[in-house]
Design a protein around this motif. Structure first.
Motif, PDB file in Angstrom:
ATOM      1  N   LEU A  62     -17.974 -56.870  40.245  1.00 37.63           N
ATOM      2  CA  LEU A  62     -17.122 -55.781  40.718  1.00 37.63           C
ATOM      3  C   LEU A  62     -17.163 -54.685  39.661  1.00 37.63           C
ATOM      4  O   LEU A  62     -16.795 -54.915  38.503  1.00 37.63           O
ATOM      5  CB  LEU A  62     -15.695 -56.276  40.944  1.00 37.63           C
ATOM      6  CG  LEU A  62     -14.638 -55.246  41.337  1.00 37.63           C
ATOM      7  CD1 LEU A  62     -15.031 -54.515  42.607  1.00 37.63           C
ATOM      8  CD2 LEU A  62     -13.282 -55.909  41.503  1.00 37.63           C
ATOM      9  N   ARG A  63     -17.613 -53.508  40.055  1.00 33.89           N
ATOM     10  CA  ARG A  63     -17.823 -52.389  39.131  1.00 33.89           C
ATOM     11  C   ARG A  63     -16.763 -51.329  39.365  1.00 33.89           C
ATOM     12  O   ARG A  63     -16.561 -50.874  40.491  1.00 33.89           O
ATOM     13  CB  ARG A  63     -19.212 -51.817  39.357  1.00 33.89           C
ATOM     14  CG  ARG A  63     -19.627 -50.680  38.453  1.00 33.89           C
ATOM     15  CD  ARG A  63     -20.967 -50.136  38.923  1.00 33.89           C
ATOM     16  NE  ARG A  63     -21.590 -49.254  37.959  1.00 33.89           N
ATOM     17  CZ  ARG A  63     -22.714 -48.581  38.196  1.00 33.89           C
ATOM     18  NH1 ARG A  63     -23.330 -48.703  39.369  1.00 33.89           N
ATOM     19  NH2 ARG A  63     -23.228 -47.794  37.270  1.00 33.89           N
ATOM     20  N   ILE A  64     -16.095 -50.897  38.290  1.00 35.01           N
ATOM     21  CA  ILE A  64     -15.047 -49.886  38.366  1.00 35.01           C
ATOM     22  C   ILE A  64     -15.433 -48.751  37.434  1.00 35.01           C
ATOM     23  O   ILE A  64     -15.511 -48.934  36.216  1.00 35.01           O
ATOM     24  CB  ILE A  64     -13.684 -50.463  37.951  1.00 35.01           C
ATOM     25  CG1 ILE A  64     -13.372 -51.734  38.753  1.00 35.01           C
ATOM     26  CG2 ILE A  64     -12.582 -49.431  38.126  1.00 35.01           C
ATOM     27  CD1 ILE A  64     -12.292 -52.574  38.143  1.00 35.01           C
ATOM     28  N   ARG A  65     -15.678 -47.574  37.996  1.00 28.82           N
ATOM     29  CA  ARG A  65     -16.124 -46.424  37.202  1.00 28.82           C
ATOM     30  C   ARG A  65     -15.152 -45.276  37.329  1.00 28.82           C
ATOM     31  O   ARG A  65     -14.648 -44.996  38.420  1.00 28.82           O
ATOM     32  CB  ARG A  65     -17.513 -45.956  37.660  1.00 28.82           C
ATOM     33  CG  ARG A  65     -18.617 -46.939  37.386  1.00 28.82           C
ATOM     34  CD  ARG A  65     -19.975 -46.273  37.496  1.00 28.82           C
ATOM     35  NE  ARG A  65     -20.225 -45.773  38.842  1.00 28.82           N
ATOM     36  CZ  ARG A  65     -21.296 -45.051  39.168  1.00 28.82           C
ATOM     37  NH1 ARG A  65     -22.185 -44.724  38.252  1.00 28.82           N
ATOM     38  NH2 ARG A  65     -21.477 -44.650  40.420  1.00 28.82           N
ATOM     39  N   LEU A  66     -14.904 -44.597  36.225  1.00 27.87           N
ATOM     40  CA  LEU A  66     -14.076 -43.397  36.259  1.00 27.87           C
ATOM     41  C   LEU A  66     -14.844 -42.246  36.878  1.00 27.87           C
ATOM     42  O   LEU A  66     -16.054 -42.110  36.696  1.00 27.87           O
ATOM     43  CB  LEU A  66     -13.640 -43.003  34.852  1.00 27.87           C
ATOM     44  CG  LEU A  66     -12.565 -43.860  34.180  1.00 27.87           C
ATOM     45  CD1 LEU A  66     -12.205 -43.263  32.837  1.00 27.87           C
ATOM     46  CD2 LEU A  66     -11.326 -43.972  35.052  1.00 27.87           C
ATOM     47  N   GLU A  67     -14.124 -41.422  37.629  1.00 25.60           N
ATOM     48  CA  GLU A  67     -14.690 -40.200  38.180  1.00 25.60           C
ATOM     49  C   GLU A  67     -13.849 -39.017  37.734  1.00 25.60           C
ATOM     50  O   GLU A  67     -12.668 -39.160  37.409  1.00 25.60           O
ATOM     51  CB  GLU A  67     -14.715 -40.258  39.719  1.00 25.60           C
ATOM     52  CG  GLU A  67     -15.689 -41.275  40.272  1.00 25.60           C
ATOM     53  CD  GLU A  67     -15.800 -41.155  41.782  1.00 25.60           C
ATOM     54  OE1 GLU A  67     -14.770 -40.912  42.436  1.00 25.60           O
ATOM     55  OE2 GLU A  67     -16.906 -41.302  42.299  1.00 25.60           O
ATOM     56  N   ASN A  68     -14.459 -37.860  37.738  1.00 23.90           N
ATOM     57  CA  ASN A  68     -13.750 -36.664  37.270  1.00 23.90           C
ATOM     58  C   ASN A  68     -12.660 -36.221  38.231  1.00 23.90           C
ATOM     59  O   ASN A  68     -11.606 -35.763  37.836  1.00 23.90           O
ATOM     60  CB  ASN A  68     -14.736 -35.510  37.058  1.00 23.90           C
ATOM     61  CG  ASN A  68     -15.665 -35.767  35.890  1.00 23.90           C
ATOM     62  OD1 ASN A  68     -15.276 -36.416  34.919  1.00 23.90           O
ATOM     63  ND2 ASN A  68     -16.892 -35.271  35.971  1.00 23.90           N
ATOM     64  N   ALA A  69     -12.925 -36.384  39.516  1.00 25.89           N
ATOM     65  CA  ALA A  69     -11.964 -35.915  40.522  1.00 25.89           C
ATOM     66  C   ALA A  69     -11.397 -37.088  41.299  1.00 25.89           C
ATOM     67  O   ALA A  69     -12.132 -37.974  41.715  1.00 25.89           O
ATOM     68  CB  ALA A  69     -12.643 -34.938  41.489  1.00 25.89           C
ATOM     69  N   ALA A  70     -10.109 -37.089  41.490  1.00 26.07           N
ATOM     70  CA  ALA A  70      -9.464 -38.150  42.268  1.00 26.07           C
ATOM     71  C   ALA A  70      -9.713 -37.930  43.749  1.00 26.07           C
ATOM     72  O   ALA A  70      -9.614 -36.824  44.260  1.00 26.07           O
ATOM     73  CB  ALA A  70      -7.963 -38.166  41.988  1.00 26.07           C
ATOM     74  N   GLN A  71     -10.050 -38.993  44.455  1.00 31.47           N
ATOM     75  CA  GLN A  71     -10.256 -38.925  45.895  1.00 31.47           C
ATOM     76  C   GLN A  71      -9.563 -40.116  46.538  1.00 31.47           C
ATOM     77  O   GLN A  71      -9.487 -41.194  45.960  1.00 31.47           O
ATOM     78  CB  GLN A  71     -11.745 -38.965  46.234  1.00 31.47           C
ATOM     79  CG  GLN A  71     -12.556 -37.841  45.602  1.00 31.47           C
ATOM     80  CD  GLN A  71     -14.017 -37.957  45.964  1.00 31.47           C
ATOM     81  OE1 GLN A  71     -14.380 -38.406  47.036  1.00 31.47           O
ATOM     82  NE2 GLN A  71     -14.865 -37.543  45.057  1.00 31.47           N
ATOM     83  N   ASP A  72      -9.084 -39.936  47.756  1.00 26.96           N
ATOM     84  CA  ASP A  72      -8.486 -41.039  48.507  1.00 26.96           C
ATOM     85  C   ASP A  72      -7.423 -41.769  47.701  1.00 26.96           C
ATOM     86  O   ASP A  72      -7.482 -42.979  47.533  1.00 26.96           O
ATOM     87  CB  ASP A  72      -9.567 -42.024  48.959  1.00 26.96           C
ATOM     88  CG  ASP A  72     -10.532 -41.409  49.943  1.00 26.96           C
ATOM     89  OD1 ASP A  72     -11.685 -41.850  49.958  1.00 26.96           O
ATOM     90  OD2 ASP A  72     -10.142 -40.478  50.670  1.00 26.96           O
ATOM     91  N   GLY A  73      -6.463 -41.020  47.158  1.00 26.10           N
ATOM     92  CA  GLY A  73      -5.422 -41.666  46.382  1.00 26.10           C
ATOM     93  C   GLY A  73      -5.904 -42.124  45.028  1.00 26.10           C
ATOM     94  O   GLY A  73      -5.276 -42.969  44.409  1.00 26.10           O
ATOM     95  N   GLY A  74      -7.010 -41.581  44.540  1.00 20.56           N
ATOM     96  CA  GLY A  74      -7.490 -41.908  43.206  1.00 20.56           C
ATOM     97  C   GLY A  74      -8.630 -42.893  43.197  1.00 20.56           C
ATOM     98  O   GLY A  74      -9.300 -43.050  42.187  1.00 20.56           O
ATOM     99  N   VAL A  75      -8.906 -43.584  44.295  1.00 24.56           N
ATOM    100  CA  VAL A  75      -9.939 -44.615  44.327  1.00 24.56           C
ATOM    101  C   VAL A  75     -10.902 -44.352  45.474  1.00 24.56           C
ATOM    102  O   VAL A  75     -10.486 -44.192  46.622  1.00 24.56           O
ATOM    103  CB  VAL A  75      -9.326 -46.026  44.486  1.00 24.56           C
ATOM    104  CG1 VAL A  75     -10.421 -47.076  44.522  1.00 24.56           C
ATOM    105  CG2 VAL A  75      -8.357 -46.311  43.350  1.00 24.56           C
ATOM    106  N   ARG A  76     -12.185 -44.300  45.148  1.00 29.72           N
ATOM    107  CA  ARG A  76     -13.216 -44.135  46.175  1.00 29.72           C
ATOM    108  C   ARG A  76     -13.982 -45.451  46.309  1.00 29.72           C
ATOM    109  O   ARG A  76     -14.505 -45.982  45.339  1.00 29.72           O
ATOM    110  CB  ARG A  76     -14.186 -43.015  45.810  1.00 29.72           C
ATOM    111  CG  ARG A  76     -15.237 -42.740  46.883  1.00 29.72           C
ATOM    112  CD  ARG A  76     -15.913 -41.400  46.646  1.00 29.72           C
ATOM    113  NE  ARG A  76     -16.718 -41.406  45.435  1.00 29.72           N
ATOM    114  CZ  ARG A  76     -18.023 -41.732  45.413  1.00 29.72           C
ATOM    115  NH1 ARG A  76     -18.635 -42.087  46.522  1.00 29.72           N
ATOM    116  NH2 ARG A  76     -18.699 -41.695  44.294  1.00 29.72           N
TER     117      ARG A  76
END
Length: 242
Positions: free
Chosen positions: A214-228
């Protein structure tokens, strides 16, 4: 804080079913991430692993409690009381990571699932040690534990006959976290681990175990409540939003 979550799982050959399961619960800007690895020798363990994921995620998304180590730890005996009656001979390893809105994480684990952090050069730094006979008397490097046959004997797990307390820790997601079963960290070479993370299947050896990450990566912009959620999620993965 935005995150992208992806899951890749490949069935091994030791059992008829893939006994690795994963899931996430999304509650505002907080996320509960879980993987569970059902025992390949104890019957009904794949079903137990799946039930652990679903019941914890379902509880999390409807709960209005603040998530602390104590809150999560208190839920495990309740979960055990319910599931041990339904899966009387089963056992499973698990890794639970709760990621708060500020990127801090609460970690609970029992068994041989590991939490890893990707470094800038792409290498993986494992942040915990498995509960196995191979390292029961001392802290050994993961590469050494992976090569010892004693690693298949677990000293802790979610088992029907008793409620075993997990290890509890903390982490912080800087760029990328990995929750992995032992088929990933112990049976794949580093170069194959990187290929697998990107969604590639790796040839399975004659006695290969289920392997999942299970891979969890930070993104610059929040989408869908913060999680894409990555669309190409493999099977054995459960998602629920609060």
């Amino acid at each position: 804080m935005g995150m992208e979550v992806s899951w890749h799982s490949q069935a091994g050959v030791r059992t008829d079913d893939n006994r690795d399961h994963g899931g996430i619960g999304i509650r505002g800007n907080e996320t509960l991430c879980i993987i569970a690895d059902g025992s390949s020798t104890a019957p009904d363990s794949g079903a137990l692993a799946q039930a652990i994921i679903r019941e914890l995620v379902d509880w999390y998304v409807v709960s209005d409690q603040a998530m602390t180590p104590e809150t999560l730890l208190a839920q495990l005996p309740r979960l055990h009381e319910n599931l041990s009656k339904q899966h009387r001979r089963a056992s499973a390893s698990y890794m639970i990571v709760h990621i708060g809105s500020d990127g801090t994480g609460i970690v609970l684990h029992a068994g041989d699932c590991l939490l890893g952090q990707r470094n800038d050069d792409g290498s993986i730094e494992w942040l915990n040690r498995p509960h196995t006979l191979a390292n029961a008397t001392g802290d050994l490097p993961i590469t050494m534990i992976a090569g010892l046959p004693e690693r298949h004997r677990l000293t802790r797990s979610f088992r029907s006959r008793e409620c075993v307390a997990p290890d509890i820790g903390e982490t912080r997601i800087e760029t990328e976290l990995l929750l992995a079963t032992d088929g990933f960290w112990a049976e794949l070479q580093p170069e194959d681990q990187l290929r697998f993370i990107e969604g590639n299947d790796i040839p399975m050896p004659a006695n290969g175990d289920d392997r999942s990450v299970l891979r969890i990566r930070l993104e610059n912009a929040a989408q869908d409540g913060g999680v894409r959620i990555r669309e190409a999620l493999a099977g054995n993965f459960y998602v629920r939003r609060g």
